[in-house]
Design a protein around this motif. Structure first.
Motif, PDB file in Angstrom:
ATOM      1  N   LYS A 111      49.666 -47.125 -21.899  1.00  0.00           N
ATOM      2  CA  LYS A 111      50.956 -46.455 -21.983  1.00  0.00           C
ATOM      3  C   LYS A 111      51.637 -46.534 -20.620  1.00  0.00           C
ATOM      4  O   LYS A 111      51.012 -46.285 -19.590  1.00  0.00           O
ATOM      5  CB  LYS A 111      50.779 -44.988 -22.393  1.00  0.00           C
ATOM      6  CG  LYS A 111      52.097 -44.224 -22.508  1.00  0.00           C
ATOM      7  CD  LYS A 111      51.848 -42.800 -22.970  1.00  0.00           C
ATOM      8  CE  LYS A 111      53.147 -42.031 -23.106  1.00  0.00           C
ATOM      9  NZ  LYS A 111      52.930 -40.647 -23.581  1.00  0.00           N
ATOM     10  N   GLN A 112      52.927 -46.909 -20.613  1.00  0.00           N
ATOM     11  CA  GLN A 112      53.676 -47.041 -19.370  1.00  0.00           C
ATOM     12  C   GLN A 112      54.762 -45.972 -19.305  1.00  0.00           C
ATOM     13  O   GLN A 112      55.439 -45.708 -20.297  1.00  0.00           O
ATOM     14  CB  GLN A 112      54.329 -48.431 -19.266  1.00  0.00           C
ATOM     15  CG  GLN A 112      53.546 -49.598 -19.856  1.00  0.00           C
ATOM     16  CD  GLN A 112      52.210 -49.864 -19.182  1.00  0.00           C
ATOM     17  OE1 GLN A 112      51.928 -49.339 -18.120  1.00  0.00           O
ATOM     18  NE2 GLN A 112      51.373 -50.675 -19.808  1.00  0.00           N
ATOM     19  N   VAL A 113      54.948 -45.396 -18.131  1.00  0.00           N
ATOM     20  CA  VAL A 113      56.039 -44.462 -17.865  1.00  0.00           C
ATOM     21  C   VAL A 113      56.835 -45.014 -16.694  1.00  0.00           C
ATOM     22  O   VAL A 113      56.289 -45.238 -15.616  1.00  0.00           O
ATOM     23  CB  VAL A 113      55.515 -43.050 -17.534  1.00  0.00           C
ATOM     24  CG1 VAL A 113      56.662 -42.147 -17.083  1.00  0.00           C
ATOM     25  CG2 VAL A 113      54.810 -42.442 -18.739  1.00  0.00           C
ATOM     26  N   GLY A 114      58.130 -45.240 -16.912  1.00  0.00           N
ATOM     27  CA  GLY A 114      58.967 -45.831 -15.878  1.00  0.00           C
ATOM     28  C   GLY A 114      59.530 -47.167 -16.320  1.00  0.00           C
ATOM     29  O   GLY A 114      59.265 -47.633 -17.426  1.00  0.00           O
ATOM     30  N   LYS A 115      60.324 -47.788 -15.461  1.00  0.00           N
ATOM     31  CA  LYS A 115      60.971 -49.062 -15.774  1.00  0.00           C
ATOM     32  C   LYS A 115      60.059 -50.210 -15.336  1.00  0.00           C
ATOM     33  O   LYS A 115      60.160 -50.721 -14.218  1.00  0.00           O
ATOM     34  CB  LYS A 115      62.329 -49.141 -15.071  1.00  0.00           C
ATOM     35  CG  LYS A 115      63.319 -48.071 -15.515  1.00  0.00           C
ATOM     36  CD  LYS A 115      64.642 -48.212 -14.782  1.00  0.00           C
ATOM     37  CE  LYS A 115      65.634 -47.154 -15.226  1.00  0.00           C
ATOM     38  NZ  LYS A 115      65.986 -47.294 -16.655  1.00  0.00           N
TER      39      LYS A 115
ATOM     40  N   GLU B 128      47.645 -60.098 -17.471  1.00  0.00           N
ATOM     41  CA  GLU B 128      48.359 -59.269 -18.444  1.00  0.00           C
ATOM     42  C   GLU B 128      48.255 -57.778 -18.150  1.00  0.00           C
ATOM     43  O   GLU B 128      49.228 -57.042 -18.263  1.00  0.00           O
ATOM     44  CB  GLU B 128      47.822 -59.556 -19.844  1.00  0.00           C
ATOM     45  CG  GLU B 128      48.507 -58.762 -20.940  1.00  0.00           C
ATOM     46  CD  GLU B 128      47.960 -59.098 -22.314  1.00  0.00           C
ATOM     47  OE1 GLU B 128      48.388 -58.458 -23.285  1.00  0.00           O
ATOM     48  OE2 GLU B 128      47.084 -59.993 -22.424  1.00  0.00           O
ATOM     49  N   SER B 129      47.078 -57.320 -17.744  1.00  0.00           N
ATOM     50  CA  SER B 129      46.885 -55.870 -17.610  1.00  0.00           C
ATOM     51  C   SER B 129      46.176 -55.508 -16.314  1.00  0.00           C
ATOM     52  O   SER B 129      45.597 -56.366 -15.627  1.00  0.00           O
ATOM     53  CB  SER B 129      46.087 -55.328 -18.789  1.00  0.00           C
ATOM     54  OG  SER B 129      44.714 -55.668 -18.653  1.00  0.00           O
TER      55      SER B 129
ATOM     56  N   ILE C 287      51.594 -58.417 -14.951  1.00  0.00           N
ATOM     57  CA  ILE C 287      52.927 -58.548 -15.566  1.00  0.00           C
ATOM     58  C   ILE C 287      53.111 -57.604 -16.764  1.00  0.00           C
ATOM     59  O   ILE C 287      54.177 -57.594 -17.381  1.00  0.00           O
ATOM     60  CB  ILE C 287      53.211 -60.006 -15.988  1.00  0.00           C
ATOM     61  CG1 ILE C 287      52.176 -60.501 -17.009  1.00  0.00           C
ATOM     62  CG2 ILE C 287      53.227 -60.914 -14.776  1.00  0.00           C
ATOM     63  CD1 ILE C 287      52.482 -61.903 -17.533  1.00  0.00           C
ATOM     64  N   PHE C 288      52.086 -56.804 -17.076  1.00  0.00           N
ATOM     65  CA  PHE C 288      52.181 -55.787 -18.136  1.00  0.00           C
ATOM     66  C   PHE C 288      52.708 -56.386 -19.453  1.00  0.00           C
ATOM     67  O   PHE C 288      53.660 -55.898 -20.035  1.00  0.00           O
ATOM     68  CB  PHE C 288      53.069 -54.636 -17.680  1.00  0.00           C
ATOM     69  CG  PHE C 288      52.542 -53.908 -16.482  1.00  0.00           C
ATOM     70  CD1 PHE C 288      51.577 -52.931 -16.625  1.00  0.00           C
ATOM     71  CD2 PHE C 288      52.999 -54.217 -15.204  1.00  0.00           C
ATOM     72  CE1 PHE C 288      51.066 -52.263 -15.512  1.00  0.00           C
ATOM     73  CE2 PHE C 288      52.491 -53.560 -14.091  1.00  0.00           C
ATOM     74  CZ  PHE C 288      51.525 -52.578 -14.243  1.00  0.00           C
ATOM     75  N   GLY C 289      52.077 -57.448 -19.892  1.00  0.00           N
ATOM     76  CA  GLY C 289      52.496 -58.113 -21.124  1.00  0.00           C
ATOM     77  C   GLY C 289      52.266 -59.603 -21.015  1.00  0.00           C
ATOM     78  O   GLY C 289      51.328 -60.056 -20.343  1.00  0.00           O
TER      79      GLY C 289
ATOM     80  N   LEU D 150      58.093 -54.626 -27.571  1.00  0.00           N
ATOM     81  CA  LEU D 150      58.435 -55.558 -26.498  1.00  0.00           C
ATOM     82  C   LEU D 150      59.748 -55.099 -25.868  1.00  0.00           C
ATOM     83  O   LEU D 150      60.721 -54.836 -26.564  1.00  0.00           O
ATOM     84  CB  LEU D 150      58.587 -56.982 -27.044  1.00  0.00           C
ATOM     85  CG  LEU D 150      57.378 -57.555 -27.791  1.00  0.00           C
ATOM     86  CD1 LEU D 150      57.693 -58.949 -28.311  1.00  0.00           C
ATOM     87  CD2 LEU D 150      56.161 -57.604 -26.873  1.00  0.00           C
ATOM     88  N   ASP D 151      59.775 -54.993 -24.546  1.00  0.00           N
ATOM     89  CA  ASP D 151      60.931 -54.447 -23.834  1.00  0.00           C
ATOM     90  C   ASP D 151      62.004 -55.513 -23.640  1.00  0.00           C
ATOM     91  O   ASP D 151      61.753 -56.559 -23.049  1.00  0.00           O
ATOM     92  CB  ASP D 151      60.488 -53.899 -22.479  1.00  0.00           C
ATOM     93  CG  ASP D 151      61.504 -52.950 -21.879  1.00  0.00           C
ATOM     94  OD1 ASP D 151      62.711 -53.239 -21.992  1.00  0.00           O
ATOM     95  OD2 ASP D 151      61.099 -51.928 -21.306  1.00  0.00           O
TER      96      ASP D 151
END
Length: 253
Positions: free
Chosen positions: A181-185, A214-215, A233-235, A27-28
Motif C-alpha cells: 500500500k502506498q501513501v503519497g504521490k 518492482e518493489s 519503480i513501484f510497479g 495503475l496510476d
C-alpha cells in the motif's frame, strides 16, 4: 428541469482503499486509475478508467458511458450490505462526470516525528534472510495504528530530505488485502536514493549503472547481497521522476 448531481464526499485515498480491498489492482495515470473489469472477469489491465476525485468510472470495452462509483461496487461485490459497509460515512452518494481543472497541488510533507509511532520489528524480513542492518538502512518500522496498521512501513523522502510518503508491506500473509500500500504521490518518488545517509546515490554514481526493480522487497534482497545501485519503480513502468533522475547521471547501463 435538469437535476444536477454532486461528487461523492470522499478522498482519492479512500476510493483507492475501497477498490483495493475488493481486489482491484490500480495503475496510476495521474488524475485517474486504470484496472481490469473484475466484475466480468476481464483480463485487460486498462479496460476500466476511474477518476480519482469523484470515483466516476467507465468501461472502454463495454462502452456504456460514465457511471457513479457506487455502481462499480454493486457490480463487483454483488452484496448490498457489504457495499453499504464500504461506503459507510459517505454522506452524498451521487456523483458527477469528471471535469478537469487546472490547479497547482503541493506535495504533502510529513513530520519526522511520525516515525516515532513505528516499532522496530525486524522479524518479518529476518525470516526472508534480510539482516537488521539492511532494514535499518531503509528505516522500516511496524505500524500499530492508522492507515498502515499491521504493515511494515518504509518512509519515502524527497531530494530535500523531507518525508513525502510511505510504502507499507502487509505482514499477515493469509489476509486478502493488497500486499503493498502506498501513501503519497509515488510518481514523484526516487527511492531509495533520497533516504538520508543511504548508499544508493553514491553507488549509482560510482558504478555508472542502475538496476530497476518492482518493489522494495527486491531492493532489500539486492542490498543485503551488496548490490546497492538499485531504484524501486513501484510497479512495471518508470515514472518521469525516475527518468529525470537517471538523465542527471552519467550512466553506462
Amino acid at each position: 428541469m435538469t437535476t444536477e448531481t454532486s461528487p461523492i464526499s470522499i478522498s482519492s485515498e479512500d476510493y483507492q482503499q475501497i477498490l483495493e480491498s475488493i481486489g482491484y489492482n490500480l495503475l496510476d495515470f495521474g488524475d485517474h486509475w486504470r484496472t481490469k473489469a473484475l466484475y466480468r472477469s476481464g483480463d485487460n489491465t486498462t479496460a476500466v478508467k476511474i477518476y480519482k476525485n469523484t470515483g466516476v468510472w467507465m468501461d472502454f470495452i463495454e462502452n456504456r458511458g460514465c457511471k457513479p462509483f457506487e455502481s462499480l461496487l454493486h457490480l463487483s461485490v454483488k452484496d448490498n450490505e457489504k457495499v453499504n459497509s464500504l461506503l459507510k460515512g459517505v454522506k452524498n452518494k451521487n456523483s458527477t462526470p469528471y471535469i478537469k481543472k487546472e490547479k497547482i497541488e503541493m506535495e504533502k510533507v510529513y513530520h519526522e516525528k511520525c516515525l516515532e509511532k513505528l516499532f522496530p520489528n525486524y522479524n518479518f524480513y529476518n525470516q526472508r534472510k534480510i539482516s537488521n542492518s539492511t532494514q535499518a538502512a531503509f528505516q522500516v518500522g511496524l505500524a500499530g495504528i492508522g492507515k498502515m496498521y499491521r504493515r511494515l512501513v518504509f518512509p519515502i523522502y524527497n531530494e530535500n530530505g523531507q518525508i513525502v510518503g510511505f510504502s507499507g508491506r502487509k505482514i499477515d500473509e493469509d489476509n486478502d488485502y493488497p500486499k503493498w500500500k502506498q501513501v503519497g504521490k509515488k510518481n514523484n518518488w526516487v527511492y531509495p536514493a533520497n533516504i538520508p545517509n543511504h548508499d544508493c546515490n553514491d553507488e549509482i554514481e560510482l558504478k555508472k549503472e542502475v538496476i530497476l526493480v518492482e518493489s522494495i522487497g527486491d531492493a532489500l534482497a539486492l542490498y543485503e547481497n551488496g548490490v546497492k545501485n538499485v531504484l524501486v519503480i513501484f510497479g512495471l513502468n518508470a515514472s518521469s521522476a525516475i527518468t529525470n533522475y537517471l538523465s542527471s547521471k552519467i550512466l553506462d547501463r
